[in-house]
Write a protein that holds these residues in place. Structure first.
Motif, PDB file in Angstrom:
ATOM      1  N   TYR A 105      50.272  43.137  46.121  1.00 21.96           N
ATOM      2  CA  TYR A 105      49.460  44.028  45.293  1.00 21.96           C
ATOM      3  C   TYR A 105      50.233  45.229  44.764  1.00 21.96           C
ATOM      4  CZ  TYR A 105      45.864  41.192  47.407  1.00 21.96           C
ATOM      5  OH  TYR A 105      45.117  40.126  47.814  1.00 21.96           O
TER       6      TYR A 105
ATOM      7  N   SER B   1      42.716  30.866  34.960  1.00 23.08           N
ATOM      8  CA  SER B   1      43.520  31.979  35.458  1.00 23.08           C
ATOM      9  C   SER B   1      42.920  33.301  34.971  1.00 23.08           C
ATOM     10  CB  SER B   1      44.961  31.841  34.996  1.00 23.08           C
ATOM     11  OG  SER B   1      45.030  31.852  33.601  1.00 23.08           O
ATOM     12  N   TYR B   2      43.291  34.353  35.666  1.00 25.93           N
ATOM     13  CA  TYR B   2      42.725  35.660  35.370  1.00 25.93           C
ATOM     14  C   TYR B   2      43.313  36.217  34.083  1.00 25.93           C
ATOM     15  CZ  TYR B   2      40.774  40.242  36.554  1.00 25.93           C
ATOM     16  OH  TYR B   2      40.065  41.412  36.556  1.00 25.93           O
ATOM     17  N   ASN B  26      35.568  41.911  36.833  1.00 26.49           N
ATOM     18  CA  ASN B  26      35.516  42.659  38.088  1.00 26.49           C
ATOM     19  C   ASN B  26      36.872  43.267  38.440  1.00 26.49           C
ATOM     20  OD1 ASN B  26      34.129  43.669  40.328  1.00 26.49           O
ATOM     21  ND2 ASN B  26      34.654  41.904  41.613  1.00 26.49           N
ATOM     22  N   SER B  29      37.718  45.626  41.417  1.00 30.43           N
ATOM     23  CA  SER B  29      37.990  45.189  42.780  1.00 30.43           C
ATOM     24  C   SER B  29      39.487  44.924  42.999  1.00 30.43           C
ATOM     25  CB  SER B  29      37.215  43.913  43.093  1.00 30.43           C
ATOM     26  OG  SER B  29      37.694  42.823  42.313  1.00 30.43           O
ATOM     27  N   LYS B  30      40.280  45.099  41.947  1.00 30.21           N
ATOM     28  CA  LYS B  30      41.723  44.859  42.034  1.00 30.21           C
ATOM     29  C   LYS B  30      42.493  46.170  41.888  1.00 30.21           C
ATOM     30  CE  LYS B  30      41.306  40.251  39.910  1.00 30.21           C
ATOM     31  NZ  LYS B  30      41.578  39.493  41.152  1.00 30.21           N
ATOM     32  N   ASP B  91      46.666  38.492  40.890  1.00 31.54           N
ATOM     33  CA  ASP B  91      45.497  37.623  40.905  1.00 31.54           C
ATOM     34  C   ASP B  91      45.621  36.630  42.037  1.00 31.54           C
ATOM     35  OD1 ASP B  91      44.421  34.783  38.971  1.00 31.54           O
ATOM     36  OD2 ASP B  91      43.222  36.107  40.236  1.00 31.54           O
ATOM     37  N   SER B  92      44.744  36.789  43.022  1.00 31.16           N
ATOM     38  CA  SER B  92      44.776  35.865  44.158  1.00 31.16           C
ATOM     39  C   SER B  92      43.641  34.860  44.086  1.00 31.16           C
ATOM     40  CB  SER B  92      44.670  36.664  45.465  1.00 31.16           C
ATOM     41  OG  SER B  92      43.486  37.432  45.484  1.00 31.16           O
ATOM     42  N   SER B  93      42.892  34.900  42.991  1.00 35.80           N
ATOM     43  CA  SER B  93      41.660  34.129  42.941  1.00 35.80           C
ATOM     44  C   SER B  93      41.812  32.740  42.345  1.00 35.80           C
ATOM     45  CB  SER B  93      40.608  34.888  42.128  1.00 35.80           C
ATOM     46  OG  SER B  93      41.064  35.082  40.801  1.00 35.80           O
ATOM     47  N   SER B  94      42.898  32.487  41.637  1.00 35.09           N
ATOM     48  CA  SER B  94      43.026  31.218  40.926  1.00 35.09           C
ATOM     49  C   SER B  94      43.842  30.215  41.737  1.00 35.09           C
ATOM     50  CB  SER B  94      43.698  31.446  39.577  1.00 35.09           C
ATOM     51  OG  SER B  94      45.047  31.821  39.772  1.00 35.09           O
ATOM     52  N   ASP B  95      43.999  29.008  41.150  1.00 33.89           N
ATOM     53  CA  ASP B  95      44.816  27.973  41.779  1.00 33.89           C
ATOM     54  C   ASP B  95      46.288  28.360  41.813  1.00 33.89           C
ATOM     55  OD1 ASP B  95      42.891  25.202  40.420  1.00 33.89           O
ATOM     56  OD2 ASP B  95      42.603  26.459  42.182  1.00 33.89           O
ATOM     57  N   PRO B  97      47.974  31.691  42.235  1.00 35.26           N
ATOM     58  CA  PRO B  97      48.016  33.142  42.437  1.00 35.26           C
ATOM     59  C   PRO B  97      49.335  33.697  41.941  1.00 35.26           C
ATOM     60  CG  PRO B  97      48.236  31.963  44.521  1.00 35.26           C
ATOM     61  CD  PRO B  97      47.860  30.943  43.500  1.00 35.26           C
TER      62      PRO B  97
END
Lengths: 121, 110
Positions: A105, B1-2, B26, B29-30, B91-95, B97
């Motif tokens: 991050y 992807s984000y 959102n 939240s990042k 971005d840790s949310s996608s296939d 990251p």
């Protein structure tokens, strides 16, 4: 002085290979998570991939456009980061920067000056 | 992807305030980071973790992040602030990251 210096760029034909290097100084390279970021002419920044420090596993992650063609590695004894680029395409033409950030991050707070890679026949 | 969406350009008169937005689902939240890039130069970090300033960056640069928009604010704009600005997140949310950059915003000082 904290510094990153890239080298190895040049002109290569489509389908060819090239290896970029990034020499680090002024900080503890072995503890750093290192990334490559590229910028096509007149375009924005695009993350290529990264390698974690060996103490954090030394694993690599890649962006989808380069996965399977590019390999990032590091030699902590030489304070040097590498980017091996194979099966190059014209769309890989860009300035390639090495940079370092703090974990997943964290921000990229140190950047090299970049090295130009041109893929053209 | 984000996806991070930035306006391609923002124009501002010297001495005024420039606001550059970075939209994402959102995004509040990042953690958002901002970079300044002048022609022919490498990017420079100007804001990290939404609103922190690295040493050497003027207090005129500030950041905020809430809901679906992060904002880089430059107060009392100077001619030397003319540059491209990029936002960035992990971005840790996608296939796949990874790091995501916005498309960049060209700041023009009138």
């Amino acid at each position: 002085e904290v510094q990153l210096v890239e080298s190895g760029g040049g002109l290569v034909k489509p389908g060819g290979s090239l290896r970029l290097s990034c020499a680090a100084s002024g900080f503890t390279f072995s503890n750093a998570w290192m990334s490559w970021v590229r910028q096509a002419p007149g375009k924005g920044l695009e993350w290529v991939g990264r390698i974690k420090s060996k103490t954090d596993g030394g694993t690599t992650d890649y962006a989808a456009p380069v996965k399977g063609r590019f390999t990032i590695s590091r030699d902590d004894s030489k304070n040097t980061l590498y980017l091996q680029m194979n099966s190059l395409k014209t769309e890989d033409t860009a300035v390639y920067y090495c940079t370092t950030g703090d974990g997943d991050y964290g921000a990229f707070d140190i950047w090299g000056q970049g090295t130009m890679v041109t893929v053209s026949s | 992807s984000y996806v991070l969406t930035q306006p391609p350009s923002v124009s501002v008169a010297p001495g005024k305030t420039a606001r550059i937005t970075c939209g994402g689902n959102n995004i509040g939240s990042k953690s958002v980071h901002w970079y300044q890039q002048k022609p022919g130069q490498a990017p420079v970090l100007v804001i990290y973790y939404d609103s922190d300033r690295p040493s050497g960056i003027p207090e005129r640069f500030s950041g905020s992040n809430s809901g679906n928009t992060a904002t880089l604010t430059i107060s009392r704009v100077e001619a030397g602030d003319e540059a491209d600005y990029y936002c960035q997140v992990w971005d840790s949310s996608s296939d796949h990251p990874g790091v995501v950059f916005g498309g960049g915003t060209k700041l023009t000082v009138l």
